[in-house]
Design a protein around this motif. Structure first.
Motif, mmCIF file in Angstrom:
data_model
loop_
_atom_site.group_PDB
_atom_site.id
_atom_site.type_symbol
_atom_site.label_atom_id
_atom_site.label_comp_id
_atom_site.label_asym_id
_atom_site.label_seq_id
_atom_site.Cartn_x
_atom_site.Cartn_y
_atom_site.Cartn_z
ATOM 1 N N VAL A 73 -11.756 -7.807 -1.936
ATOM 2 C CA VAL A 73 -10.596 -6.944 -1.682
ATOM 3 C C VAL A 73 -10.258 -6.094 -2.908
ATOM 4 N N ALA A 74 -10.671 -6.560 -4.083
ATOM 5 C CA ALA A 74 -10.420 -5.775 -5.295
ATOM 6 C C ALA A 74 -11.090 -4.402 -5.216
ATOM 7 N N LYS A 75 -12.077 -4.270 -4.335
ATOM 8 C CA LYS A 75 -12.774 -2.993 -4.205
ATOM 9 C C LYS A 75 -12.167 -2.100 -3.135
ATOM 10 N N LEU A 76 -11.067 -2.548 -2.545
ATOM 11 C CA LEU A 76 -10.394 -1.736 -1.532
ATOM 12 C C LEU A 76 -9.059 -1.277 -2.118
ATOM 13 N N PRO A 77 -9.039 -0.109 -2.729
ATOM 14 C CA PRO A 77 -7.888 0.289 -3.554
ATOM 15 C C PRO A 77 -6.562 0.364 -2.811
ATOM 16 N N ARG A 78 -6.580 0.792 -1.546
ATOM 17 C CA ARG A 78 -5.302 0.930 -0.838
ATOM 18 C C ARG A 78 -4.776 -0.433 -0.410
ATOM 19 N N LEU A 79 -5.672 -1.342 -0.116
ATOM 20 C CA LEU A 79 -5.266 -2.683 0.294
ATOM 21 C C LEU A 79 -4.711 -3.466 -0.893
ATOM 22 N N LYS A 80 -5.334 -3.268 -2.042
ATOM 23 C CA LYS A 80 -4.991 -3.990 -3.263
ATOM 24 C C LYS A 80 -3.492 -3.978 -3.547
ATOM 25 N N ASP A 81 -2.870 -2.834 -3.280
ATOM 26 C CA ASP A 81 -1.443 -2.672 -3.590
ATOM 27 C C ASP A 81 -0.546 -3.611 -2.802
ATOM 28 N N SER A 82 -1.005 -4.072 -1.629
ATOM 29 C CA SER A 82 -0.163 -4.921 -0.790
ATOM 30 C C SER A 82 -0.342 -6.404 -1.107
ATOM 31 N N LEU A 83 -1.209 -6.711 -2.054
ATOM 32 C CA LEU A 83 -1.585 -8.108 -2.251
ATOM 33 C C LEU A 83 -1.023 -8.685 -3.539
ATOM 34 N N ALA A 84 -0.694 -9.964 -3.492
ATOM 35 C CA ALA A 84 -0.241 -10.653 -4.690
ATOM 36 C C ALA A 84 -1.451 -11.115 -5.504
ATOM 37 N N ASP A 85 -2.554 -11.343 -4.820
ATOM 38 C CA ASP A 85 -3.757 -11.834 -5.494
ATOM 39 C C ASP A 85 -4.958 -11.084 -4.918
ATOM 40 N N VAL A 86 -5.672 -10.381 -5.788
ATOM 41 C CA VAL A 86 -6.786 -9.572 -5.287
ATOM 42 C C VAL A 86 -8.121 -10.310 -5.393
#
Ligand code: ZN
Length: 176
Positions: free
Chosen positions: A30-43
């Motif tokens: 998920v660390a490689k999905l930049p837009r998703l990363k913002d919604s996560l507490a842990d990437v």
């Protein structure tokens, strides 16, 4: 295909992919999905995905229409909007897509069929971008712990619950 795309994933021709009944699967950090990363507490999460293509005979048009089934699974840690800590959340996406050429009208039957989503494709379909888009659509809009430890969550300050809004509405009515 640019080297950048090659390293991140695949750009496929979805029409050929369906016509040849191909399947692709893999894992994505998920660390490689930049837009998703913002919604996560842990990437530090890895999701597994699978894309299956086939042709489906259309009753209406009498033609074979391309279909793609996208499956995505994995555990995510969403960011609680009250306390900003993680919420364990299980992602399980199973969606059927119908690729439609850009500029082409979306078939009527797709509009009637809730099971299938049309996606407009210009040249190739970037599988990683598609994954990210579908994951973003699947996420809860405002994730919160059911029992949040945040002081904000306990006393309700800084948030508008529907009940609080209703109460204040009633209150103002009474005041009038
Ligand atoms: Zn919380």
């Amino acid at each position: 295909m640019s080297p950048q795309n090659a390293s991140l994933g695949k750009v496929i021709d979805p029409f050929r992919f369906a016509a040849e009944a191909r399947t692709q699967s893999g894992e994505v950090e998920v660390a490689k999905l930049p837009r998703l990363k913002d919604s996560l507490a842990d990437v530090n999460a890895v999701l597994s995905w699978r894309l299956e293509g086939w042709l489906e005979s259309s009753m209406l048009s009498g033609r074979e229409e391309p279909r793609l089934k996208l499956l995505i699974d994995g555990a995510l840690s969403l960011r609680c909007q009250r306390c900003l800590n993680g919420i364990d959340w299980q992602l399980a996406i199973a969606t059927v897509l119908q690729p439609v050429r850009a500029g082409q009208q979306i078939p009527d039957e797709e509009l009637e069929d809730d099971e299938v989503d049309a996606i407009e494709v210009e040249e190739g379909l970037d599988v990683m971008a598609l994954l990210e888009e579908e994951i973003l659509l699947a996420l809860p809009l405002a994730p919160r712990h059911e029992k949040c430890d945040s002081p904000l969550g306990r006393n309700g300050a800084g948030e508008e619950s529907p009940f609080a809004a209703l109460a204040s509405l009633r209150g103002s009515n009474r005041a009038d």
